[in-house]
Design a protein around this motif. Structure first.
Motif, PDB file in Angstrom:
ATOM      1  N   GLY A 340       0.836  -1.210   0.000  1.00  0.00           N
ATOM      2  CA  GLY A 340       0.000   0.000   0.000  1.00  0.00           C
ATOM      3  C   GLY A 340       0.865   1.253   0.000  1.00  0.00           C
ATOM      4  N   ASN A 341       1.921   1.232   0.843  1.00  0.00           N
ATOM      5  CA  ASN A 341       2.813   2.404   0.910  1.00  0.00           C
ATOM      6  C   ASN A 341       3.555   2.601  -0.410  1.00  0.00           C
ATOM      7  OD1 ASN A 341       2.101   2.970   3.491  1.00  0.00           O
ATOM      8  ND2 ASN A 341       3.779   1.797   4.414  1.00  0.00           N
ATOM      9  N   LEU A 342       3.936   1.477  -0.991  1.00  0.00           N
ATOM     10  CA  LEU A 342       4.667   1.521  -2.258  1.00  0.00           C
ATOM     11  C   LEU A 342       3.811   2.168  -3.351  1.00  0.00           C
ATOM     12  CD1 LEU A 342       7.378   0.333  -3.256  1.00  0.00           C
ATOM     13  CD2 LEU A 342       6.102  -1.630  -4.061  1.00  0.00           C
ATOM     14  N   ILE A 343       2.564   1.755  -3.407  1.00  0.00           N
ATOM     15  CA  ILE A 343       1.654   2.306  -4.429  1.00  0.00           C
ATOM     16  C   ILE A 343       1.482   3.806  -4.210  1.00  0.00           C
ATOM     17  CG2 ILE A 343      -0.734   2.245  -5.287  1.00  0.00           C
ATOM     18  CD1 ILE A 343      -0.656  -0.781  -4.724  1.00  0.00           C
ATOM     19  N   LYS A 344       1.366   4.179  -2.961  1.00  0.00           N
ATOM     20  CA  LYS A 344       1.212   5.602  -2.630  1.00  0.00           C
ATOM     21  C   LYS A 344       2.443   6.378  -3.121  1.00  0.00           C
ATOM     22  CE  LYS A 344      -0.985   8.754  -0.343  1.00  0.00           C
ATOM     23  NZ  LYS A 344      -2.263   9.175  -0.186  1.00  0.00           N
ATOM     24  N   LYS A 345       3.628   5.775  -2.880  1.00  0.00           N
ATOM     25  CA  LYS A 345       4.870   6.459  -3.268  1.00  0.00           C
ATOM     26  C   LYS A 345       4.985   6.559  -4.805  1.00  0.00           C
ATOM     27  CE  LYS A 345       9.748   5.836  -2.681  1.00  0.00           C
ATOM     28  NZ  LYS A 345      10.604   4.703  -2.579  1.00  0.00           N
ATOM     29  N   LEU A 346       4.623   5.470  -5.487  1.00  0.00           N
ATOM     30  CA  LEU A 346       4.813   5.450  -6.937  1.00  0.00           C
ATOM     31  C   LEU A 346       3.741   6.222  -7.696  1.00  0.00           C
ATOM     32  CD1 LEU A 346       5.774   1.679  -7.477  1.00  0.00           C
ATOM     33  CD2 LEU A 346       7.291   3.635  -7.589  1.00  0.00           C
TER      34      LEU A 346
END
Ligand code: RIB
Length: 409
Positions: A340-346
């Motif tokens: 979830g955090n990764l998607i937010k970052k990307l």
């Protein structure tokens, strides 16, 4: 393999600025330099510097002698370069401190490429010869048609993008070399992964080279997808980076080199061009590229993010109906929180917002490219509720789905 590049020649007026001028603003520039340029001329010089023979066809004005001279000095065959009455085409280019640019063009002589002249030039070329085109001269639709009739290998760089490109029949092309902005204009796709799917499905015969700036490039044909990282350099002036890449790519294809090697060399050549001032003068020779290539470092950070984003988008496109963060995390081998955090970052969005955006884009594409009913589109996109779909669609596209289909199609 004979190569003909039918393209523009411009005089580039390059202004160094602190920032690119905004609408309504007046700024004082730091420096003015004049360089030979034009996408056509730059690409011919890049082909020649990459070690291939190239004929440049096009029109220069009475003030365009420096352009003829630089083509000749760089070994380009100018037998089909015509001098016409009137002013040469020119470009006003602002380059900011980060090396990014903004360009506007005065077409001048480049708009004087007539059908008669095209016929005369093409009479000297035959089946399987390469013809390279950009979008800075008149009558490119006529050139494409005539070259296709002769069964030439047509390579198009649809730059700058405008309605002249939309009017071309892409089925006549063998290769298209385009950047992210042009790709989005042509396909309506906002990510490289979607573009890959679009091109593979819509034009399976077409070989596509998608350049992504510092994120590298992707080669796509019906059997393969090959990625190449960009190389890290200190950007001085990005003008002609794409032209350098195109020229090196065309040269590699004409010599039947392997695609992976071509992409690597073209990316290195383009990185070197970015580290120098000006358009044509920034293009490196093949020897310079060979000497530098081992010392250049790939820009892998961007590439890794690009690949990860690619996997996320591929998952969503294959699972519109049942996509879930948990399932995606499982596929990527991470925890749900990390994913979830990764998607937010990307993407700058939560998983559910991102999924909504992708579903909506998919529905818009289906509305445009198919005659499927709204009901089946909604079902395929994974919406359970029609009124929710209509609300989201209107928010994003400002119209209800049927209006959108009628007006945009
Ligand atoms: O791609 C860079 C070129 O675009 C410049 O040389 C300018 O002339 C414009 O055509």
């Amino acid at each position: 393999m004979k190569i003909l590049n039918f393209g523009s020649c411009n005089i580039d007026f390059v202004y160094s600025v602190d920032h690119i001028v905004r609408s309504g603003e007046t700024i004082t520039t730091n420096k003015l330099e004049t360089f030979p340029g034009g996408k056509g001329l730059n690409q011919s010089i890049a082909i020649s510097k990459a070690g291939s023979n190239v004929f440049h066809a096009g029109c220069i004005g009475t003030d365009g002698k420096m352009l003829k001279d630089i083509l000749q000095k760089n070994g380009v065959d100018i037998s089909y370069l015509k001098t016409v009455e009137g002013k040469n085409g020119h470009a006003i280019i602002q380059v900011n401190k980060e090396g990014s640019n903004s360009i506007f063009l005065y077409p001048g002589s480049n708009e004087m490429v007539t059908k008669d002249f095209i016929d005369t030039v093409l009479n000297n070329f035959e089946k399987d010869n390469i013809i390279l085109l950009q979008n800075e001269i008149s009558n490119i639709d006529y050139i494409v048609k005539k070259a296709y009739e002769k069964e030439m290998c047509i390579m198009l760089n649809p730059s700058p993008f405008n309605e002249k490109i939309t009017n071309l029949d892409f089925k006549m092309l063998s290769y298209i070399l385009l950047n992210e902005v042009e790709a989005e204009e042509i396909t309506g796709c906002t990510s490289s992964e979607e573009c890959i799917v679009y091109f593979k499905n819509t034009y399976p015969h077409l070989k596509v080279i998608l350049t992504l700036g510092e994120k590298g490039c992707i080669y796509i044909d019906k059997n393969s997808v090959i990625r190449q990282s960009a190389f890290k350099v200190k950007a001085v002036d990005t003008t002609a980076a794409g032209d350098t890449f195109t020229g090196y790519f065309v040269s590699g294809i004409s010599k039947k080199e392997n695609i992976k090697d071509i992409l690597k060399t073209a990316s290195a050549a383009s990185a070197i061009a970015v580290s120098r001032n000006g358009a044509a003068p920034s293009i490196p020779s093949k020897d310079e590229v060979i000497n530098c290539i081992e010392g250049l470092k790939p820009n892998d950070t961007n590439n890794k993010s690009e690949i990860l984003l690619g996997k996320i988008e591929a998952y969503i496109s294959e699972n519109f109906k049942n996509a879930s963060l948990k399932d995606l995390a499982l596929k990527l081998g991470y925890s749900s929180v990390y994913t979830g955090n990764l998607i937010k970052k990307l993407t700058g969005k939560s998983f559910s917002k991102y999924l909504q955006q992708k579903r909506c884009q998919y529905a818009a594409k289906m509305l445009l490219n198919t005659d499927l009913s709204i009901e089946s589109i909604i079902e395929n996109a994974g919406y359970e509720n029609e009124s929710f779909f209509r609300k989201i669609f209107k928010e994003k596209y400002g119209k209800n789905p049927l209006e959108y289909r009628k007006e945009v199609k």
